[in-house]
Each structure stands twice: as structure tokens, then as C-alpha cells.
Design an enzyme around this catalytic site. Structure first.
Site, PDB file in Angstrom:
ATOM      1  N   ASP A   1      45.716  -6.756  26.921  1.00 28.85           N
ATOM      2  CA  ASP A   1      44.985  -5.568  27.367  1.00 28.85           C
ATOM      3  C   ASP A   1      45.808  -4.364  26.925  1.00 28.85           C
ATOM      4  OD1 ASP A   1      42.869  -6.923  28.823  1.00 28.85           O
ATOM      5  OD2 ASP A   1      44.317  -7.302  30.483  1.00 28.85           O
TER       6      ASP A   1
ATOM      7  N   ASN B   1      50.641 -16.207  22.264  1.00 32.92           N
ATOM      8  CA  ASN B   1      50.558 -16.048  23.871  1.00 32.92           C
ATOM      9  C   ASN B   1      51.779 -15.655  24.540  1.00 32.92           C
ATOM     10  OD1 ASN B   1      49.276 -16.836  26.298  1.00 32.92           O
ATOM     11  ND2 ASN B   1      51.159 -17.810  26.430  1.00 32.92           N
TER      12      ASN B   1
ATOM     13  N   GLU C   1      43.289 -24.216  19.557  1.00 31.72           N
ATOM     14  CA  GLU C   1      43.747 -25.317  20.336  1.00 31.72           C
ATOM     15  C   GLU C   1      43.234 -24.892  21.884  1.00 31.72           C
ATOM     16  OE1 GLU C   1      47.625 -27.364  22.334  1.00 31.72           O
ATOM     17  OE2 GLU C   1      47.573 -25.153  21.862  1.00 31.72           O
TER      18      GLU C   1
ATOM     19  N   ASP D   1      47.524 -21.403  18.426  1.00 30.58           N
ATOM     20  CA  ASP D   1      47.966 -21.998  19.497  1.00 30.58           C
ATOM     21  C   ASP D   1      47.565 -21.379  21.052  1.00 30.58           C
ATOM     22  OD1 ASP D   1      49.991 -23.609  20.495  1.00 30.58           O
ATOM     23  OD2 ASP D   1      50.708 -22.079  21.206  1.00 30.58           O
TER      24      ASP D   1
ATOM     25  N   ASP E   1      50.720  -9.151  26.742  1.00 29.15           N
ATOM     26  CA  ASP E   1      49.812  -8.520  27.404  1.00 29.15           C
ATOM     27  C   ASP E   1      48.724  -8.028  26.347  1.00 29.15           C
ATOM     28  OD1 ASP E   1      47.985  -7.022  29.030  1.00 29.15           O
ATOM     29  OD2 ASP E   1      49.459  -5.487  29.645  1.00 29.15           O
TER      30      ASP E   1
ATOM     31  N   HIS F   1      44.732 -19.637  26.904  1.00 25.07           N
ATOM     32  CA  HIS F   1      45.692 -18.829  28.100  1.00 25.07           C
ATOM     33  C   HIS F   1      45.640 -17.300  27.547  1.00 25.07           C
ATOM     34  CE1 HIS F   1      47.537 -22.515  29.240  1.00 25.07           C
ATOM     35  NE2 HIS F   1      47.743 -22.874  28.179  1.00 25.07           N
TER      36      HIS F   1
END
Length: 490
Positions: free
Chosen positions: A205, A104, A262, A232, A203, A236
């Protein structure tokens, strides 16, 4: 799970930075296998922002303790050579290894960049609170210590969506989205949009970023030989990302690669929606059941034990639920602190280990204790794991029909000698419950493997039996042969 698999989170937040963790994993491989542990979830193995980093402050995912970066060659846990050896040692003993994958965010950039950005509200990331302006951000990752080995890809602000730090102002509490970017729209709805968590937000995207992540994961699997992944902070990251990435990597590598996500939410609807969106490509930790355990432990006799599975993922998606009692995030002092009280932990572990649904995940500190935090090991936890491995088989009958005293039975099967059991627990005064264990056990004596009740009970001709438990305790009643084996082998 014909062999009643049981995995363990083999670390906790407060481990010492002594660099010998991978060596400990090697030393414990056989004892873990003997105890009935079939898989371990190891901590993030790559270089973080410092040697003290637990692994979630990701700096360089290609550096597994091989390069002199961030002031250290080894990670908190040891060197790359030791990590690879630990994986092979565990696998040799029949213990699968799940790697912790943290995609993330990135922290600890090597250089700053001047970037145009606008501010958004912390509690509603869809709300713009400030116009565009130039900020100085730590977003350039060149990995000078690695010098392009394994990958020449370097990260800059184009690889990220936003951050929470302007080096010019050094002001706390601001959240910046880079100009020309927007938060990924397919994330959890907490805070309006929960794409951003910390550091530089990756990102997903950006197709170049996605390709680099695929290349890294492919390299990581080849380099380490891991069996599965723990993913993880999936809430998000845009949901389609992991759906597509897992499909792609399984196809490319021609491996099953079990995946556990998670998604930290106590809302069963959000968990089920996520599983639907990712087309059940992974399992999820049963956070809703954890919170039920927490509430039961805090409320004591005021908690209705009939409701222990209320809104639990294991109730609605048993094949996608990884059940757990506590983990490194719920420990005392952590952001998600919700540590189950000691008295209730044996009851909670009996629930996740001795029932037919869900894949149980044991927490390291519950198994070994945590002297540094004055936390004891959970009594009889290893015994419960052994009972699961050898005797928790067959048809299940539930008796969640009382505010305080609940239980269930397992009828056993022919493939596992002396299998079959009855579990009864109370969150208040002790007592008894009549439960059907099976006519095949008529006349047999059952014994409490937890040692709470010292006198055996006899199964009646109709297959029913009166089982007992003490106040605030759990009793696990097993056949004589199983009880003798458990007493001898622990």
C-alpha cells in the site's frame, strides 16, 4: 500450446551449497531441450540471509551474486556472471527461463529501528491482542556491500507492515503490526487475513515501495533477459498489486512476459476468485490437482479414479492451469509436505503430460532422482515427456467411467507424424478398457510405450480398440512408428 510445451522446476530444496548450480544448468541445457523441456523455472537468484539460503529469505534483490554481502559474494547457486551465462545457454537451446520472483517479505536487515506496534492473534490477524508499545525491529536495509549501485533506495520500517520479532524481548510467537499500518485487505482469508507470512512484511500500500519494485523488475528483465516469471506467495500480497504490476511491466517493456503464480490453496473457489481479480494476467499452479494426486497415492485402491479431476483448476480454467505432481514445498520435511507416493507418480505424470489441457511442470527430483533423500527418479518420466512432445496431439476422448481403471485417447493430427495414443491406468488390479482412438487407425497395431504390456493390440474397423494395463500401473499405447522411435531414442 501447439508445440506441447513442458516446463521444469530446475531445483529442489536440499541442493548442496557448492556454488556450481548455474554451471550445472549450462551443462544440462542441450539434454533438457533434447528431452522435450521447453522452459525451466530457476530458483531465486538474489542474495538471501546467508549463502545457504535457498532463495526465499530475500535480503537484496539487486545482488545476483555480485557483492560481498551476508558473508559471501556468490549465492548458494553461484555468481551473477554464471547466472547470466546459464540463462543465455538455456535460451540458445530453445529453453525459456522463468525467474522466481519473491516480493512478499525481506529478511536479514542491516540495522534495527525503534517502532511503535501492536500485537495481533496468529490465527486471526484481524484480532488485536495487545496495545501499542515500542519494539526494536530489524527493518533497516542499507545494503552496505552494494553501495547504491543499481538503486539507492533503502528500506526502513515505513516500507513494511509488520514483523514477528522484537529484539528487546526476543519472544517467540508474537505477531506485530506497525502503528499507523494495517494488513493489506485483499489477501487470502486464512487466519482471518494472510498478508503476513514471514520476516518484514512488504507494504504494497506504500506507493514508494510499489515504484521501487517496478524499477527493480524493469532492471531485472533488462539485466538478465528472462522469458517469464514464477511469482511466489501471491495469496499473501494484495491481489490488485500483481494485476497492475504485470500490466505495467508488459506495457513498459513491450513483452509478453508469461507469469505463473503460486497461490497455495486446495479451494478451487479461491483460485478462481484470484484469477478473476487479477483479470487472468497470470496462470496458477494447480494445487487442487496436486492434492487429488496425493490422496489417490495414499488411499490406493480406496480412491475413486473417476474423481481425479474433482475441483481441479485444470478442469475449470484449463488455459490458466499449470499442472504439477510435486515441488520443493511438498518434499519430505517441508512446511507443505504432501509428497506423492512413488507408485502413483507415473500415473500422475501421464495425466499432466499426455492430456490437452494445462501446462505441465516437472519437478527436478522426479526427473533426476534425489539420492541424498533416498528418492528415485520417476520411471519412464523422460519417455512420457518425449511422447508429449511428439505424439500427444489431436482430439481427446475421456473414459473416466470406472472406480479403478480410467483412460483417454488422442486422435493425432497431420502435422505430427505417427501422433495419436491411448492412455489407460489402474490404481488397483489390472484390466482392460474399450476406447475409441479413431477410424483413421483401423487395422493398425498399437504398442505399450511404458513396457507394461508386451503384446500389441489392433484397432478395429470402427476405430475402437481394447487397451490393457497392469495393476497399479499406467500404459501408453502408441502407433508402431512412434513405438519404434521411442524405443530407439528413449
Amino acid at each position: 500450446m501447439a508445440n506441447n510445451e513442458t516446463i521444469m522446476q530446475y531445483f529442489e530444496w536440499y541442493l548442496n551449497n557448492d556454488g556450481i548450480w548455474w554451471k550445472r544448468c549450462m551443462a544440462k541445457a542441450k539434454p533438457l531441450a533434447d528431452a522435450g523441456i521447453t522452459g525451466v523455472w530457476l530458483p531465486p537468484a538474489y542474495k538471501g540471509t546467508s549463502q545457504d539460503d535457498v532463495g526465499y529469505g530475500v535480503y537484496d534483490m539487486y545482488d545476483l551474486g555480485e557483492f560481498d554481502q551476508k558473508g559471501t559474494v556468490r549465492t548458494k547457486y553461484g555468481t551473477k556472471e554464471e547466472y547470466l551465462k546459464a540463462i543465455k545457454t538455456l535460451q540458445k537451446e530453445g529453453v525459456k527461463v522463468f525467474a522466481d520472483i519473491v516480493l512478499n517479505h525481506r529478511l536479514g536487515a542491516d540495522e534495527t529501528e525503534d517502532v511503535m506496534a501492536y500485537t495481533v492473534a496468529q490465527n486471526d490477524r484481524n484480532q488485536v491482542t495487545g496495545g501499542e508499545r515500542q519494539i526494536k525491529v530489524w527493518s533497516k536495509f542499507t545494503f552496505p556491500g552494494r553501495k547504491g549501485k543499481y538503486s539507492k533506495f533503502q528500506w526502513d520500517h515505513n516500507c513494511f507492515t509488520g514483523t514477528d520479532w522484537d529484539e528487546n524481548t526476543k519472544e517467540q510467537g508474537q505477531l506485530y503490526c506497525f502503528s499507523g499500518k494495517k494488513w493489506e485487505q485483499q489477501t487470502d482469508i486464512e487466519n482471518g487475513n494472510f498478508d503476513y507470512l514471514m520476516g518484514c512484511d512488504v507494504d504494497m500500500d506504500n506507493p514508494e515501495v510499489v515504484e521501487e519494485i517496478f524499477n527493480w523488475l524493469s532492471w531485472y528483465i533488462d539485466e538478465t533477459g528472462i522469458d517469464g516469471v514464477r511469482l511466489d506467495a501471491v495469496k499473501h500480497i494484495k491481489f490488485d498489486f500483481y494485476r497492475d504490476m504485470i500490466k505495467r511491466i508488459r506495457s513498459a517493456k513491450k513483452i509478453a512476459l508469461p507469469a505463473i503464480g503460486e497461490y497455495w490453496s486446495g479451494d478451487i473457489g479461491r483460485l478462481q476468485y484470484y484469477l478473476d481479480t487479477v483479470e487472468n494476467q497470470m496462470s496458477l499452479f494447480d494445487v487442487t490437482l496436486h492434492y487429488n494426486f496425493y490422496n489417490a497415492s495414499v488411499q490406493g485402491a480406496g480412491f475413486d479414479m473417476k474423481m481425479i479431476f474433482d475441483n481441479a483448476l485444470v478442469k475449470y480454467r484449463p488455459n490458466n492451469a499449470v499442472t504439477f505432481v510435486d515441488n520443493h514445498d511438498t518434499q519430505y520435511g517441508q512446511s507443505l509436505e504432501s509428497f506423492i507416493q512413488d507408485w502413483f507418480k507415473p500415473l500422475a505424470y501421464a495425466i499432466i503430460l499426455l492430456r490437452e489441457a494445462g501446462l505441465p511442470c516437472i519437478f527436478y527430483s522426479d526427473f533426476y532422482g534425489n539420492p541424498g533423500r533416498d528418492r528415485p527418479a520417476v520411471p519412464n518420466l523422460e519417455r512420457l515427456i518425449r511422447i508429449r512432445k511428439s505424439y500427444a496431439y489431436g482430439e481427446q476422448k475421456d473414459y473416466f467411467d470406472d472406480f479403478h481403471i480410467v483412460g483417454w485417447t488422442r486422435g493425432g493430427d497431420k502435422e505430427h507424424p505417427d501422433s495419436g495414443l491411448a492412455v489407460i491406468m489402474s490404481n488397483a488390479e489390472g484390466g482392460a478398457k474399450d476406447m475409441y482412438v479413431g477410424k483413421q487407425f483401423a487395422g493398425e497395431m498399437f504398442y505399450d510405450a511404458m513396457g507394461e504390456c508386451t503384446e500389441p493390440v489392433q484397432v478395429r474397423e470402427d476405430g475402437n480398440c481394447t487397451f490393457y494395463t497392469d495393476s497399479g500401473k499406467v500404459s501408453v499405447w502408441v502407433r508402431k512408428g512412434a513405438f519404434e522411435d521411442i524405443e530407439i531414442n528413449g
